[in-house]
Scaffold this motif. Sequence first.
Motif, PDB file in Angstrom:
ATOM      1  N   ILE A  37      -6.956  -7.904  -1.713  1.00  0.00           N
ATOM      2  CA  ILE A  37      -7.044  -6.564  -0.863  1.00  0.00           C
ATOM      3  C   ILE A  37      -5.786  -6.125   0.066  1.00  0.00           C
ATOM      4  CG2 ILE A  37      -8.211  -5.464   1.180  1.00  0.00           C
ATOM      5  CD1 ILE A  37     -10.772  -7.143   0.207  1.00  0.00           C
ATOM      6  N   GLN A  38      -5.211  -7.276   0.568  1.00  0.00           N
ATOM      7  CA  GLN A  38      -3.906  -6.965   1.137  1.00  0.00           C
ATOM      8  C   GLN A  38      -2.739  -6.546   0.368  1.00  0.00           C
ATOM      9  OE1 GLN A  38      -3.350 -10.794   3.047  1.00  0.00           O
ATOM     10  NE2 GLN A  38      -4.677  -9.939   4.841  1.00  0.00           N
TER      11      GLN A  38
ATOM     12  N   SER B 150       2.592  -5.188  10.152  1.00  0.00           N
ATOM     13  CA  SER B 150       1.440  -5.023   9.129  1.00  0.00           C
ATOM     14  C   SER B 150       0.733  -3.897   9.265  1.00  0.00           C
ATOM     15  CB  SER B 150       0.475  -6.462   9.428  1.00  0.00           C
ATOM     16  OG  SER B 150      -0.296  -6.179  10.680  1.00  0.00           O
ATOM     17  N   ILE B 151      -0.106  -3.574  10.059  1.00  0.00           N
ATOM     18  CA  ILE B 151      -0.961  -2.418  10.107  1.00  0.00           C
ATOM     19  C   ILE B 151       0.156  -1.206  10.618  1.00  0.00           C
ATOM     20  CG2 ILE B 151      -2.740  -1.178  11.300  1.00  0.00           C
ATOM     21  CD1 ILE B 151      -4.409  -3.827  11.367  1.00  0.00           C
ATOM     22  N   GLY B 152       1.000  -1.478  11.307  1.00  0.00           N
ATOM     23  CA  GLY B 152       1.964  -0.554  11.897  1.00  0.00           C
ATOM     24  C   GLY B 152       2.631   0.135  10.700  1.00  0.00           C
ATOM     25  N   PHE B 153       2.735  -0.549   9.505  1.00  0.00           N
ATOM     26  CA  PHE B 153       3.270   0.122   8.380  1.00  0.00           C
ATOM     27  C   PHE B 153       2.521   1.535   7.818  1.00  0.00           C
ATOM     28  CE2 PHE B 153       5.271  -4.172   6.955  1.00  0.00           C
ATOM     29  CZ  PHE B 153       6.623  -3.733   7.239  1.00  0.00           C
ATOM     30  N   PHE B 154       1.346   1.479   8.343  1.00  0.00           N
ATOM     31  CA  PHE B 154       0.751   2.685   7.921  1.00  0.00           C
ATOM     32  C   PHE B 154      -0.178   3.321   9.088  1.00  0.00           C
ATOM     33  CE2 PHE B 154      -1.531  -0.956   6.362  1.00  0.00           C
ATOM     34  CZ  PHE B 154      -2.854  -0.892   7.045  1.00  0.00           C
ATOM     35  N   TRP B 155      -0.162   2.809  10.358  1.00  0.00           N
ATOM     36  CA  TRP B 155      -0.686   3.286  11.445  1.00  0.00           C
ATOM     37  C   TRP B 155       0.079   2.870  12.530  1.00  0.00           C
ATOM     38  CZ3 TRP B 155      -4.630   6.681  12.101  1.00  0.00           C
ATOM     39  CH2 TRP B 155      -5.071   6.723  13.109  1.00  0.00           C
TER      40      TRP B 155
ATOM     41  N   GLN C  86       7.990   5.101  -3.711  1.00  0.00           N
ATOM     42  CA  GLN C  86       8.360   5.340  -4.982  1.00  0.00           C
ATOM     43  C   GLN C  86       8.297   6.831  -5.423  1.00  0.00           C
ATOM     44  OE1 GLN C  86       5.932   2.788  -7.497  1.00  0.00           O
ATOM     45  NE2 GLN C  86       7.614   1.402  -7.855  1.00  0.00           N
ATOM     46  N   SER C  87       7.143   7.523  -4.930  1.00  0.00           N
ATOM     47  CA  SER C  87       7.047   8.897  -5.224  1.00  0.00           C
ATOM     48  C   SER C  87       8.011   9.608  -4.366  1.00  0.00           C
ATOM     49  CB  SER C  87       5.637   9.390  -4.968  1.00  0.00           C
ATOM     50  OG  SER C  87       5.294   9.302  -3.455  1.00  0.00           O
ATOM     51  N   TRP C  88       8.283   9.318  -3.165  1.00  0.00           N
ATOM     52  CA  TRP C  88       9.326   9.959  -2.315  1.00  0.00           C
ATOM     53  C   TRP C  88      10.623   9.934  -2.902  1.00  0.00           C
ATOM     54  CZ3 TRP C  88       9.249  14.076   0.387  1.00  0.00           C
ATOM     55  CH2 TRP C  88       7.975  14.432   1.229  1.00  0.00           C
ATOM     56  N   VAL C  89      10.964   8.719  -3.468  1.00  0.00           N
ATOM     57  CA  VAL C  89      12.237   8.480  -4.107  1.00  0.00           C
ATOM     58  C   VAL C  89      12.354   9.419  -5.254  1.00  0.00           C
ATOM     59  CG1 VAL C  89      13.755   7.041  -5.284  1.00  0.00           C
ATOM     60  CG2 VAL C  89      12.420   5.934  -3.040  1.00  0.00           C
ATOM     61  N   GLN C  90      11.439   9.417  -6.160  1.00  0.00           N
ATOM     62  CA  GLN C  90      11.397  10.200  -7.249  1.00  0.00           C
ATOM     63  C   GLN C  90      11.679  11.839  -6.859  1.00  0.00           C
ATOM     64  OE1 GLN C  90       8.166   9.766 -10.093  1.00  0.00           O
ATOM     65  NE2 GLN C  90       8.739  11.398 -11.195  1.00  0.00           N
ATOM     66  N   TRP C  91      10.772  12.132  -5.985  1.00  0.00           N
ATOM     67  CA  TRP C  91      10.848  13.558  -5.446  1.00  0.00           C
ATOM     68  C   TRP C  91      12.238  13.864  -4.882  1.00  0.00           C
ATOM     69  CZ3 TRP C  91      12.054  16.063  -1.245  1.00  0.00           C
ATOM     70  CH2 TRP C  91      11.632  17.599  -1.150  1.00  0.00           C
TER      71      TRP C  91
ATOM     72  N   LEU D 270      -0.567  -3.036   0.225  1.00  0.00           N
ATOM     73  CA  LEU D 270       0.877  -2.992  -0.031  1.00  0.00           C
ATOM     74  C   LEU D 270       1.414  -2.158  -1.419  1.00  0.00           C
ATOM     75  CD1 LEU D 270       3.689  -3.905   0.853  1.00  0.00           C
ATOM     76  CD2 LEU D 270       3.411  -5.837  -0.839  1.00  0.00           C
ATOM     77  N   LYS D 271       0.574  -2.220  -2.229  1.00  0.00           N
ATOM     78  CA  LYS D 271       0.791  -1.267  -3.624  1.00  0.00           C
ATOM     79  C   LYS D 271       0.699   0.223  -3.325  1.00  0.00           C
ATOM     80  CE  LYS D 271      -0.516  -4.393  -7.302  1.00  0.00           C
ATOM     81  NZ  LYS D 271      -1.705  -4.648  -8.187  1.00  0.00           N
ATOM     82  N   THR D 272      -0.275   0.647  -2.285  1.00  0.00           N
ATOM     83  CA  THR D 272      -0.370   2.050  -1.660  1.00  0.00           C
ATOM     84  C   THR D 272       0.993   2.201  -1.151  1.00  0.00           C
ATOM     85  OG1 THR D 272      -2.568   1.775  -1.476  1.00  0.00           O
ATOM     86  CG2 THR D 272      -1.565   3.690  -0.237  1.00  0.00           C
ATOM     87  N   GLY D 273       1.696   1.348  -0.426  1.00  0.00           N
ATOM     88  CA  GLY D 273       2.933   1.937   0.615  1.00  0.00           C
ATOM     89  C   GLY D 273       3.978   1.828  -0.629  1.00  0.00           C
TER      90      GLY D 273
END
Length: 179
Positions: A149-150, A28-33, A162-167, A154-157
């Motif tokens: 909120i959760q 969970s949190i490990g996806f972004f920390w 998505q932005s990295w795939v596009q870039w 997830l939407k932020t991730g």
Amino acid sequence: MSLSHALMTSLLEKSSSGYDLARRFDKSIGFFWHATHQQIYRELARMEKAGWIESEAAPDGGKTRKRLYRVLDAGREELRRWVREPSEPMDLRDELMVRFRAEAVMGPLGLDVEIERRLALHEAKLQAYRAIEKRDFPADKLLTREAQIQHMILKTGIMYEQSWVQWSHEALKMLRGAP
């Protein structure tokens, strides 16, 4: 952000042993920390010494040293204080951008291979995030505030991947001279 705040948040969701907390953290949190299990155990000891959490021998621990941790009032107050504290947006610090600059000044260096590798990683993580979204946040289900909120987290991730795939697609196209 400190690891202690991430751990207290996770413990408030569910009191846990250090091992179970580390496993849940990874999912969970490990996806972004990110934190290693050793860091988590060291931080739990520090937090207990600070009076933010307490532990007791786990009922199912047998002869092991397994302990169950829970957040104390002082930990809740620390978390409240920290949540209200302003923080700066994270600066981008990515070695790939420096490599891309080197590609610009030196000419073709074969950077497309690394971008393809990273593209595959970002696509895989995006696929994993979308699977979580489909499983945990179906469009036809009314979500609680906590779940909303959760889902925003997830939407932020999802947007990040998505932005990295596009870039990556744009960078590969440019590096290969395609119109």
